[in-house]
Design an enzyme around this catalytic site. Structure first.
Site, PDB file in Angstrom:
ATOM      1  CG  ASP A 266      -2.172   0.874   0.943  1.00 34.81           C
ATOM      2  OD1 ASP A 266      -2.099   1.754   0.070  1.00 34.81           O
ATOM      3  OD2 ASP A 266      -3.199   0.692   1.624  1.00 34.81           O
TER       4      ASP A 266
HETATM    5  C1  BGC Z   1      -5.143   3.132   0.029  1.00 37.16           C
HETATM    6  C2  BGC Z   1      -5.167   2.156  -1.117  1.00 37.16           C
HETATM    7  C3  BGC Z   1      -5.005   2.895  -2.422  1.00 37.16           C
HETATM    8  C4  BGC Z   1      -3.717   3.677  -2.383  1.00 37.16           C
HETATM    9  C5  BGC Z   1      -3.423   4.449  -3.643  1.00 37.16           C
HETATM   10  C6  BGC Z   1      -3.942   4.055  -0.034  1.00 37.16           C
HETATM   11  O1  BGC Z   1      -4.082   5.077   0.881  1.00 37.16           O
HETATM   12  O2  BGC Z   1      -5.151   2.438   1.247  1.00 37.16           O
HETATM   13  O3  BGC Z   1      -6.364   1.431  -1.103  1.00 37.16           O
HETATM   14  O4  BGC Z   1      -5.060   2.003  -3.491  1.00 37.16           O
HETATM   15  O5  BGC Z   1      -3.778   4.600  -1.315  1.00 37.16           O
HETATM   16  O6  BGC Z   1      -4.261   5.527  -3.772  1.00 37.16           O
END
Ligand code: BGC
Length: 719
Positions: A266
């Site tokens: 993530d």
């Molecule tokens: C989220 C993810 C997301 C990523 C990119 C993170 O803060 O938890 O689900 O895909 O950001 O935007």
């Protein structure tokens, strides 16, 4: 010739050789060659620097190109409900492009409420095709984290509280999406069930709970959906961050489940180079540069140069990245081009929304409304005009258009009904709004109140949990006043679950509309006026009050001193309510229709050969009402004398069956050995025990009119 000149010549010759190899005749460029040979060929051509560059972002949503080999930049994009607007390379602000609109599909919780895996597939198809049309390679969805607490700020993105329902919906979605030549990325692996302290919280739970509740949806998506990528979660599990958690990534995902794709972090979820290198991470994504400072960038490169890490480990990571790239035809001339916001996409958006709306209450058949019999309709509530698609953070969509509920209603009734609108409530409050709404309500034949939640921080939004389960902005009081002013009041709620105790008895009709996407207003109008017969069922238990929910009843949320321990164990959602005999507000699997269904003649038919399921539950389903409709039939299994305690019952099969009035269909729900098994964490295997089971069939977890005993003849164990 000096040594320097010689080595320069050598490099030049090598470059020439590589360039020759990069021509279309190279094995890795040939789509006719077996995938693994293409991967090996390409891997063999990369320098150390090029390999490292494939393992981390070079902007927020890209990885570096290798022009000399014809490798383009890989583009990643959120998210689960459609292709997100383009984000600036180095900020989280929108890039301001004019070509980054997308079809906004209903949110995950609405999709799950359809209980229709074919629609999961259809939603995935739309997202995959639009991703291609927008030039994306990896789509960051679906999200399959289990709804453990009703307060989790991201419950709207996920697929509810049951592993089987989540797993089947997500499997369909991934197959649909990946058919468009992109990779899906199932997230967030694993045990990411609250937003509070999401980046640091350490989750503790017993092994059986992990295996039975929090992992099965991921496992299905990996093994049956063949998903090409998995995103590690922000939180820790058992003291190790999930983006580099040896047990989750190496042992379970890649080892036990045989996952061949790539694991990405993530965004900014990596904390340690050594762990990232060793514990199964293949691609590090993040939020802030310099990108060469990422754990899997310069620090890894330097560690390799110092001999701290084996080169084989590097190749394994790169191989996984290349495999996903080649399997999704990134280098192939005939890669599918995709399509954007076609009529078919719009139709799918409307269909998912219409099937995902859940009719919670309908006293005296107030719904569907008959426009011929209504002169005036008062639409009240801010959500009637609020556009919701562009909210919630990473799952937000810049929709091509969004039909708000009021527009949908106006479009449906045309000029035949006098429709008025008043806001009724507003953030910050305003008594005048209430007075105006009440005046409108008094004068109307019917009131449709459209309220609920929105994507503001603290409601259904990433990065924070909800503070409580209440309707905000004085809506409880407003609804009570509205129904006193006009008893023919329909309440429509957008968002995730709220408590309704203060007004539910007085209100004759309630519709749960979630976040229904850009066709949501049309879908809602179709349900309210009876063009569509509702068939959605709740993918999560609605408690009467927050403290009835297991994590809250046990004080096991949000954790103390940085650790949350899942003391409710297996008893998540209905597993808790049914085992502990707690009365929910609305049970898991519940939802009304404008027609009625009768269940009869249950027969359990054992399979007679290896081709057939172990057992099939066969029964008659009859539409006894006046309208065509679809029923979600649900099958739960109860074990009578388990050697380890089990929940009272668990969902083990479901199907959506459409029937005309008076029609009867013989329905068959297959059950294999997994339907009877639990995970024995002392012996580390699944076990279906020779025992008596009760098979229960019906229309919700609390309405199971058909029951029959089944004796499983022999104990079977499996990994
Ligand atoms: C989220 C993810 C997301 C990523 C990119 C993170 O803060 O938890 O689900 O895909 O950001 O935007």
């Amino acid at each position: 010739m000096t040594l320097n000149t010689a080595s320069r010549l050598g490099v030049a010759l090598l470059a020439l050789a590589l360039n020759v190899c990069a021509e279309p005749t190279a094995i890795y460029m040939d789509p006719q060659q077996p995938l693994e040979q293409r991967v090996a060929d390409l891997l063999g051509r990369l320098t150390l620097e090029e390999k490292i560059a494939q393992l981390h972002g070079d902007s927020k949503f890209t990885t570096a190109a290798i022009p000399r080999l014809g490798i383009p930049r890989r583009w990643l994009s959120d998210g689960p409900h459609g292709v997100r607007e383009d984000i600036g390379p180095d900020t989280w602000n929108a890039s301001g492009h004019t070509d980054d609109f997308a079809t906004a599909m209903p949110a995950g919780i609405c999709l799950a409420a359809t209980w229709n895996p074919e629609l999961g597939h259809a939603e995935g198809q739309v997202i995959g095709q639009e991703a291609r049309a927008r030039g994306k390679d990896i789509m960051l969805g679906p999200g399959v984290n289990i709804l453990r607490t009703p307060l989790c700020g991201r419950n709207f993105e996920y697929l509810g509280e049951d592993p089987l329902l989540s797993g089947r919906m997500a499997t369909g979605y991934v197959r649909g999406a990946q058919a468009a030549d992109i990779a899906s990325c199932v997230k967030h692996f694993a045990a990411n069930n609250q937003e509070y302290q999401r980046g640091t919280i350490n989750v503790e739970m017993d092994e059986r709970t992990l295996r039975e509740i929090y992992l099965p949806a991921f496992k299905m998506v990996v093994q049956e959906g063949r998903v090409w990528s998995v995103m590690g979660a922000y939180n820790q599990l058992r003291g190790e961050h999930c983006c580099h958690n040896d047990y989750l990534l190496n042992h379970i995902l890649k080892g036990e489940w045989g996952f061949q794709g790539l694991v990405m972090s993530d965004w900014a979820g990596v904390h340690d180079t050594r762990q990232a290198v060793r514990n199964g991470l293949d691609l590090e994504m993040g939020t802030d540069g310099p990108y060469d400072d990422f754990y899997l960038a310069r620090p890894y490169r330097e560690g390799l140069q110092h001999g701290d890490y084996p080169l084989a480990g590097l190749d394994e990571k790169v191989r996984r990245n290349l495999r996903v790239m080649l399997a999704t035809h990134v280098l192939d001339a005939n890669r599918k081009p995709g399509s954007l916001n076609t009529a078919a996409h719009q139709k799918t958006a409307e269909q998912v929304a219409a099937e995902g709306l859940v009719l919670l209450k309908n006293r005296d058949q107030l719904l569907p409304l008959d426009p011929q019999k209504i002169v005036s309709l008062a639409v009240i509530g801010e959500n009637a005009v609020r556009l919701q698609a562009h909210g919630g953070e990473s799952s937000e969509i810049k929709a091509f258009y969004e039909v708000a509920p009021l527009s949908g209603i106006l479009q449906r009734v045309g000029s035949s009904v006098n429709v008025t609108f008043s806001e009724g409530y507003r953030k910050g409050g305003d008594t005048n709004l209430v007075e105006r709404a009440l005046a409108a309500a008094r004068q109307a034949d019917v009131v449709v109140f459209i309220g609920g939640l929105n994507h503001d921080k603290g409601f259904d939004c990433e990065g924070a949990d909800r503070p409580n389960l209440e309707l905000p902005y004085g809506q409880n009081e407003l609804i009570q006043k509205l129904v006193a002013a006009n008893p023919r009041t329909v309440v429509v709620l957008e968002g995730t679950m709220v408590t309704m105790d203060t007004w539910l008895d007085q209100v004759p009709a309630v519709v749960q509309a979630w976040y229904p996407g850009m066709e949501g207003g049309n879908a809602l109008a179709a349900v309210l006026f009876g063009d569509v017969n509702p068939s959605g069922k709740l993918p999560c238990t609605f408690p009467r009050r927050l403290l009835d929910s297991p994590a809250h009843a046990l004080g096991a949320y949000p954790g103390t001193n940085g650790t949350v321990t899942y003391t409710e164990g297996l008893l998540v959602g209905y597993r808790w309510f049914d085992t502990q005999h707690v009365e929910p507000l609305f049970p898991f699997g519940y939802g009304l229709s404008y027609t009625q269904f009768k269940y009869s003649n249950l027969k359990l038919v054992p399979g007679t050969n290896a081709e057939q399921p172990l057992l099939s539950a066969e029964f008659d389903l009859t539409n006894t009402g006046q309208r065509p409709g679809a029923e979600v039939v649900e099958l739960y299994v109860h074990q009578r004398h388990p050697s380890l305690a089990r929940p009272e019952q668990e969902l083990k099969g479901f199907q959506k069956v459409g029937l005309n009035p008076g029609e009867t269909r013989r329905v068959s729900v297959p059950l294999d050995r997994t339907a009877f098994a639990f995970y024995d964490d002392r012996q580390h295997h699944w076990r279906a025990e020779a025992d008596e089971f009760e098979i229960r069939v019906g229309g919700s977890s609390r309405d199971l009119p058909l029951k029959q005993r089944y004796q499983l003849p022999v104990t079977q164990t499996f990994p």
